[in-house]
Design an enzyme around this catalytic site. Structure first.
Site, PDB file in Angstrom:
ATOM      1  N   ASP A  97       3.033  21.457  41.933  1.00  0.00           N
ATOM      2  CA  ASP A  97       1.667  21.964  41.900  1.00  0.00           C
ATOM      3  C   ASP A  97       1.018  21.429  40.628  1.00  0.00           C
ATOM      4  O   ASP A  97       1.662  20.770  39.823  1.00  0.00           O
ATOM      5  CB  ASP A  97       1.647  23.494  41.973  1.00  0.00           C
TER       6      ASP A  97
ATOM      7  N   ASP B 180       4.315  27.144  50.983  1.00  0.00           N
ATOM      8  CA  ASP B 180       5.281  27.405  49.913  1.00  0.00           C
ATOM      9  C   ASP B 180       5.084  28.834  49.467  1.00  0.00           C
ATOM     10  O   ASP B 180       3.981  29.376  49.586  1.00  0.00           O
ATOM     11  CB  ASP B 180       5.040  26.509  48.694  1.00  0.00           C
TER      12      ASP B 180
ATOM     13  N   CYS C 147      23.348  34.581  62.110  1.00  0.00           N
ATOM     14  CA  CYS C 147      22.814  33.777  60.999  1.00  0.00           C
ATOM     15  C   CYS C 147      23.899  32.853  60.450  1.00  0.00           C
ATOM     16  O   CYS C 147      25.014  33.291  60.191  1.00  0.00           O
ATOM     17  CB  CYS C 147      22.290  34.693  59.902  1.00  0.00           C
TER      18      CYS C 147
ATOM     19  N   CYS D  47      24.035  31.447  57.510  1.00  0.00           N
ATOM     20  CA  CYS D  47      24.045  31.335  56.047  1.00  0.00           C
ATOM     21  C   CYS D  47      25.383  31.767  55.469  1.00  0.00           C
ATOM     22  O   CYS D  47      26.187  32.425  56.121  1.00  0.00           O
ATOM     23  CB  CYS D  47      22.901  32.135  55.429  1.00  0.00           C
TER      24      CYS D  47
ATOM     25  N   CYS E  74      26.131  35.610  55.600  1.00  0.00           N
ATOM     26  CA  CYS E  74      26.456  36.176  56.915  1.00  0.00           C
ATOM     27  C   CYS E  74      27.750  35.597  57.484  1.00  0.00           C
ATOM     28  O   CYS E  74      28.423  36.265  58.274  1.00  0.00           O
ATOM     29  CB  CYS E  74      25.292  35.954  57.874  1.00  0.00           C
TER      30      CYS E  74
ATOM     31  N   HIS F  61      20.305  33.916  52.283  1.00  0.00           N
ATOM     32  CA  HIS F  61      19.983  34.504  53.584  1.00  0.00           C
ATOM     33  C   HIS F  61      18.488  34.428  53.888  1.00  0.00           C
ATOM     34  O   HIS F  61      18.086  33.977  54.960  1.00  0.00           O
ATOM     35  CB  HIS F  61      20.467  35.953  53.692  1.00  0.00           C
TER      36      HIS F  61
HETATM   37 ZN   LIG Z   1      22.329  35.164  56.717  1.00  0.00          ZN
END
Ligand SMILES: [Zn+2]
Length: 391
Positions: free
Chosen positions: A103, A277, A315, A317, A320, A346
């Site tokens: 930015d 963003d 999920c 990630c 998880c 997550h």
């Molecule tokens: Zn997750």
């Protein structure tokens, strides 16, 4: 439909154009930058201090990020753009080899309130770190971003709160235009794209005039600034309904700065925005708020201390895949650092997966039909939580 945009350091090609029936302005596209290709619509995690808080570059890749944002103002003050340049530029410094957008620092220096003075030359402000006095000019904002070596630099602007009086909006918008011209003149780096910023507050005539002015400049993309502040969703969508139709035949990408809740992003995609963003997903994660389909859970809640299930069943990630809600609830209560990392992974995975679902629906031509289902998945984060800009 217009042809692809071919700039020196950025190309943009619309891969799925909006349908002729006017049911949506959502589109998919491919943004080609010096350090890689970005599929749009896309969300950019924010790495304020040349780090997405609590994550390593491997984590950032694993959550699905293809481009990140970093803050000119923060890196200018600490550790200094000259130092980063001597050390090989921002990509090498933070070991992120994908695209980076910086930015301009306009939002940060103007948000300092009483600490800053705006005149035609630029903004004089006091550092939030040590109180030292600095002046940001359009030329310096570009020089700092060229030293950092981001893929996309952004013109220096004067944002105002959406609710500002008309005279204040008019003054800031006209100054933003003059500063944008100075940024275009100052920008020399051929491997770096330059985006301009549309202002104009919530005044339709000023938004329209600002859109036309910025779109007339030789910039590689159009940022929509001055939203994701204190406006209502309706006011934001009304502003987008002024800006986007004026860009209907413009081949460049459109970036709505600072919007971070999945529900808000979805509505902006429907109105034709390509890039987003926000610090929001990561910031609320560090407070224990985890996003799941249809809503959120607060992992600090006692109820999770005995919950063996993952945060979200399907999920992918790291949190998880490996850990229970009970473990995360424990980490947050013990203020263990791993908790902040897992929670951030997550929420960013949830957000970036949501963008994949949006792009898939647009590509399949089923976005309008899928909107109710996507709205349900996004849940509803309150307006105030949904408009946290990178500060
Ligand atoms: Zn997750």
């Amino acid at each position: 439909m217009t042809g692809p945009y071919v700039g020196g350091a950025a190309g943009y090609e619309v891969t799925t154009a909006p349908p002729d029936d006017g049911s949506t302005r959502a589109r998919t596209g491919t943004l080609t930058l010096t350090h890689g290709v970005v599929e749009t619509p896309q969300f950019m995690p924010v790495g304020t201090n040349a780090t997405v808080k609590a994550l390593s570059p491997d984590d950032i890749r694993e959550v699905g990020a293809s481009i990140i944002l970093s803050n000119t103002y923060h890196l200018y003050l600490r550790p200094g753009h000259d130092r980063i340049e001597r050390l090989g530029g921002l990509h090498r410094f933070m070991d992120w080899d994908g695209p980076i957008l910086t930015d301009s620092g306009g939002f940060q220096v103007v948000s300092l309130g009483d600490l800053r003075v705006v005149d035609e030359g630029g903004v004089t402000f006091r550092s939030h770190i040590d109180g030292s006095t600095h002046t940001f000019t359009p030329e310096l904002a570009i020089g700092v971003q060229e030293a950092l070596g981001s893929d996309i630099a952004v013109a220096f602007d004067q944002p105002v709160f959406p609710s500002s009086p008309r005279a204040v909006v008019a003054d800031a918008t006209e100054r933003t235009h003059r500063w944008a011209e100075r940024c275009v003149t100052a920008h020399t780096r051929e491997d770096q794209a330059l985006f301009g910023i549309v202002q104009g507050g919530l005044e339709p005539d000023m938004r329209a005039a600002s859109t036309r002015f910025i779109a007339d400049l030789p910039v590689d993309g159009i940022c929509i600034g001055g939203l994701a502040g204190d406006e209502t969703p309706i006011e934001r969508e009304t502003a987008l309904d002024v800006v986007i139709p004026l860009l209907a035949n413009d081949p460049r990408p459109r970036y709505l700065m600072g919007l971070g809740s999945p529900a808000d992003i979805l509505e902006a995609v429907d109105r034709g925005v390509d890039l987003f963003d926000s610090v929001l997903p990561a910031r609320v994660a560090r407070n224990g708020q985890l996003w799941i389909p249809g809503g959120r859970i607060n992992i600090r809640n006692r109820a999770f201390l005995d919950d063996p299930a993952p945060v979200q069943d399907d999920c992918p990630c790291i949190a998880c895949r490996h850990f229970s809600r009970a473990y995360l609830a424990h980490l947050f209560r013990a203020k263990e650092l791993l908790g902040y990392r897992l929670a951030t992974c997550h929420n960013l995975t949830f957000t970036l997966d949501f963008m994949v679902r949006i792009r898939r629906a647009i590509s399949a031509g089923s976005f309008p039909a899928m909107l109710p289902e996507l709205r349900l998945r996004a849940g509803r984060v309150s307006a105030s939580e949904g408009s946290v800009q990178s500060a």
